[in-house]
Write a protein that holds these residues in place. Structure first.
Motif, PDB file in Angstrom:
ATOM      1  N   GLU A  63       0.814  -1.216   0.000  1.00  0.00           N
ATOM      2  CA  GLU A  63       0.000   0.000   0.000  1.00  0.00           C
ATOM      3  C   GLU A  63       0.852   1.272   0.000  1.00  0.00           C
ATOM      4  O   GLU A  63       0.327   2.359  -0.211  1.00  0.00           O
ATOM      5  N   VAL A  64       2.152   1.150   0.251  1.00  0.00           N
ATOM      6  CA  VAL A  64       3.021   2.318   0.313  1.00  0.00           C
ATOM      7  C   VAL A  64       3.240   2.861  -1.092  1.00  0.00           C
ATOM      8  O   VAL A  64       3.592   2.122  -2.010  1.00  0.00           O
ATOM      9  N   THR A  65       3.025   4.154  -1.263  1.00  0.00           N
ATOM     10  CA  THR A  65       3.228   4.795  -2.555  1.00  0.00           C
ATOM     11  C   THR A  65       4.129   6.009  -2.389  1.00  0.00           C
ATOM     12  O   THR A  65       4.386   6.476  -1.271  1.00  0.00           O
ATOM     13  N   THR A  66       4.565   6.541  -3.524  1.00  0.00           N
ATOM     14  CA  THR A  66       5.436   7.716  -3.496  1.00  0.00           C
ATOM     15  C   THR A  66       4.686   8.969  -3.052  1.00  0.00           C
ATOM     16  O   THR A  66       5.312   9.998  -2.809  1.00  0.00           O
ATOM     17  N   ARG A 130      10.295   8.102  -0.076  1.00  0.00           N
ATOM     18  CA  ARG A 130      10.772   8.873  -1.230  1.00  0.00           C
ATOM     19  C   ARG A 130      10.662   7.995  -2.473  1.00  0.00           C
ATOM     20  O   ARG A 130      10.454   6.779  -2.391  1.00  0.00           O
ATOM     21  N   GLU A 131      10.808   8.606  -3.627  1.00  0.00           N
ATOM     22  CA  GLU A 131      10.785   7.867  -4.887  1.00  0.00           C
ATOM     23  C   GLU A 131      12.210   7.555  -5.312  1.00  0.00           C
ATOM     24  O   GLU A 131      13.078   8.432  -5.314  1.00  0.00           O
ATOM     25  N   TRP A 132      12.452   6.305  -5.675  1.00  0.00           N
ATOM     26  CA  TRP A 132      13.772   5.888  -6.141  1.00  0.00           C
ATOM     27  C   TRP A 132      13.569   4.956  -7.327  1.00  0.00           C
ATOM     28  O   TRP A 132      12.963   3.896  -7.213  1.00  0.00           O
ATOM     29  N   ASP A 133      14.072   5.372  -8.497  1.00  0.00           N
ATOM     30  CA  ASP A 133      13.899   4.605  -9.736  1.00  0.00           C
ATOM     31  C   ASP A 133      12.430   4.302 -10.006  1.00  0.00           C
ATOM     32  O   ASP A 133      12.067   3.200 -10.431  1.00  0.00           O
ATOM     33  N   GLY A 134      11.583   5.288  -9.726  1.00  0.00           N
ATOM     34  CA  GLY A 134      10.170   5.168 -10.035  1.00  0.00           C
ATOM     35  C   GLY A 134       9.362   4.387  -9.029  1.00  0.00           C
ATOM     36  O   GLY A 134       8.147   4.209  -9.210  1.00  0.00           O
ATOM     37  N   ASP A 169      19.428  -7.241 -10.135  1.00  0.00           N
ATOM     38  CA  ASP A 169      18.950  -6.087 -10.883  1.00  0.00           C
ATOM     39  C   ASP A 169      19.656  -4.830 -10.395  1.00  0.00           C
ATOM     40  O   ASP A 169      20.039  -4.736  -9.217  1.00  0.00           O
ATOM     41  N   PRO A 170      19.820  -3.834 -11.286  1.00  0.00           N
ATOM     42  CA  PRO A 170      20.358  -2.547 -10.820  1.00  0.00           C
ATOM     43  C   PRO A 170      19.536  -1.998  -9.666  1.00  0.00           C
ATOM     44  O   PRO A 170      18.308  -2.042  -9.692  1.00  0.00           O
ATOM     45  N   GLY A 171      20.224  -1.519  -8.642  1.00  0.00           N
ATOM     46  CA  GLY A 171      19.547  -1.022  -7.449  1.00  0.00           C
ATOM     47  C   GLY A 171      19.568  -1.996  -6.289  1.00  0.00           C
ATOM     48  O   GLY A 171      19.292  -1.612  -5.152  1.00  0.00           O
ATOM     49  N   ASP A 172      19.904  -3.280  -6.540  1.00  0.00           N
ATOM     50  CA  ASP A 172      20.002  -4.252  -5.452  1.00  0.00           C
ATOM     51  C   ASP A 172      21.124  -3.855  -4.506  1.00  0.00           C
ATOM     52  O   ASP A 172      22.186  -3.411  -4.932  1.00  0.00           O
ATOM     53  N   ARG A 173      20.874  -4.056  -3.214  1.00  0.00           N
ATOM     54  CA  ARG A 173      21.884  -3.775  -2.192  1.00  0.00           C
ATOM     55  C   ARG A 173      21.979  -4.958  -1.231  1.00  0.00           C
ATOM     56  O   ARG A 173      21.000  -5.669  -1.022  1.00  0.00           O
ATOM     57  N   GLY A 174      23.151  -5.160  -0.621  1.00  0.00           N
ATOM     58  CA  GLY A 174      23.313  -6.218   0.371  1.00  0.00           C
ATOM     59  C   GLY A 174      23.215  -7.620  -0.210  1.00  0.00           C
ATOM     60  O   GLY A 174      22.834  -8.565   0.483  1.00  0.00           O
ATOM     61  N   ARG A 175      23.597  -7.803  -1.474  1.00  0.00           N
ATOM     62  CA  ARG A 175      23.509  -9.110  -2.112  1.00  0.00           C
ATOM     63  C   ARG A 175      24.684 -10.013  -1.697  1.00  0.00           C
ATOM     64  O   ARG A 175      25.774  -9.531  -1.376  1.00  0.00           O
ATOM     65  N   VAL A 176      24.432 -11.332  -1.719  1.00  0.00           N
ATOM     66  CA  VAL A 176      25.453 -12.344  -1.440  1.00  0.00           C
ATOM     67  C   VAL A 176      25.540 -13.240  -2.668  1.00  0.00           C
ATOM     68  O   VAL A 176      24.542 -13.842  -3.081  1.00  0.00           O
TER      69      VAL A 176
END
Length: 414
Positions: A63-66, A130-134, A169-176
């Motif tokens: 339900e969270v939107t920009t 906030r909005e990040w990459d749409g 995918d671009p934007g992924d963080r904390g990947r192993v």
């Protein structure tokens, strides 16, 4: 809502001059501070607290939107990455990754240490959106509260950040990632603090190959090594995902070998283009045309750009260096792309080297004869092309690493 609207809202709420607020906001935003954090900083500056006059709404992730201001969510922590960024001229360490509940996933950035780890179930209160990459992203700052829940939240997602290369995918963080280092070289670049030494190359697993950059060169990153990379982030580089290692990345050598597929995944042209970019892919299609700018070309000796009429777009008038390439339009009925062949592949198509091509051009007093010869050879035939695909506003381009006439039987393909 743009900066001017945010400034007007803040100035009205705080009872201060709008232009001063706008200057402060613009200064923070230009240093990539999220707008929510920037507004909170200005509220604190003027003694207005951090609430912004709005009560956070409790929501499910889906339900969270920009359009939301501040929200409260109860979620499972999927991944936690650590990164150091430059903020207002100083280095600041942030935590980032993904959170989820039963309804969906959402990325987050934490501007201070909250102590949660992958697998924890937490209630995050008063998180700014906030909005990040749409897409919406949660920003956790000084006004945010995080409380650990005793009951584990069930979510339909993997916890811990482990992934195959094909799934990042671009934007992924904390990947192993478990990978084999296929190529690696040391480079010196102009970084934000002057000359910086980095490592770059290619890593692979059984699903895909991707480029990587190690911004804090690790001694274990050597060609042929099989490694577990913990806490990497993913950026887009030339239209494809690129793995990034930092000073926070943990690297362990693996006892087992990570198998890397020799072949690239074969896809239809339309399917490949729809991915938005792939590092190593193979397509089969009919070669419809050879575009202008093929055959003999000249490149700028400084930057390698193609020179037109002795002019480089970046360096002005230059003495161009001879080179060869082919820009070929490939179509399989599902989509179209431009296959770009380098000098080596172009010489194979031309069936002679560049010296012979230059001699042919001198004899004809026309450099276009080389491109014309190539057109006669390849247009109308079916080719198998392998390489790195990038897709942008200018179209889809496949930088070819392999280019060969297809040996498939047309009746079998039909």
């Amino acid at each position: 809502m743009d900066v001017d609207d945010h400034a007007e809202e803040l100035a009205s709420d705080l009872g201060v001059d709008k232009e001063e607020v706008k200057r402060d906001l613009e200064n923070l935003v230009q240093y990539s501070v999220p707008i929510g954090e920037a507004k909170q900083s200005i509220r604190r500056k003027h003694g207005g607290g951090s609430g912004g006059g709005s009560t956070p709404t409790t929501k499910d992730v889906a339900e969270v939107t920009t359009d939301d201001g501040n929200v409260t969510v109860t979620v499972r922590v999927l991944s936690v990455g650590t990164r150091t960024i430059r903020y207002q001229g100083e280095d600041q360490t942030i935590r980032e990754g993904e959170l989820a509940d039963a309804t969906g996933r959402i990325s987050y950035t934490a501007w201070q240490e909250f102590g949660f780890e992958p697998g924890d179930t937490v209630t995050v209160g008063n998180a700014n959106v906030r909005e990040w990459d749409g897409a919406p992203e949660l920003n956790l700052g000084q006004s945010t509260t995080v409380s650990l829940e005793s009951e584990t939240l069930d979510v339909p997602y993997d916890v811990g950040g482990e992934a195959d290369l094909i799934d990042v995918d671009p934007g992924d963080r904390g990947r192993v990632l478990d990978v084999q280092v296929l190529e690696v070289e040391q480079k010196t670049i102009d970084g934000r603090d002057g000359e910086t030494t980095i490592l770059s190359g290619v890593v692979g697993d059984e699903t895909a190959k991707l480029p990587f950059t190690d911004w804090d060169p690790h001694p274990d990153v050597q060609e042929g090594a099989t490694l577990r990379l913990e806490d990497v982030y993913v950026r887009e580089f030339r239209g494809v995902p690129s793995i990034n290692l930092s000073e926070h990345t943990r690297i362990d050598e693996l006892d087992a070998t990570v198998e890397v597929a020799e072949s690239a995944p074969e896809m239809g042209v339309g399917e490949a283009v729809a991915t938005g970019g792939m590092f190593d892919v193979e397509v089969v299609g009919n070669l419809l045309a050879v575009r202008d700018g093929s055959g003999l070309i000249e490149r700028c000796p400084e930057c390698g750009r193609v020179v037109q009429n002795g002019q480089c777009r970046s360096h002005g008038e230059v003495d161009g260096e001879d080179d060869m390439r082919v820009k070929a339009i490939v179509d399989d009925g599902s989509g179209t792309l431009t296959a770009v062949l380098d000098r080596e592949l172009t010489e194979r198509v031309y069936d002679d080297d560049m010296a012979a091509a230059l001699e042919a051009a001198r004899e004809a007093m026309d450099r276009e004869v080389v491109a014309d010869d190539i057109r006669e050879t390849i247009v109308g035939r079916e080719y198998r092309v392998r390489g790195n695909l990038s897709v942008d506003e200018y179209g889809a381009n496949l930088d070819a690493t392999e280019f060969a006439e297809s040996d498939e039987d047309p009746a079998d393909r039909a």
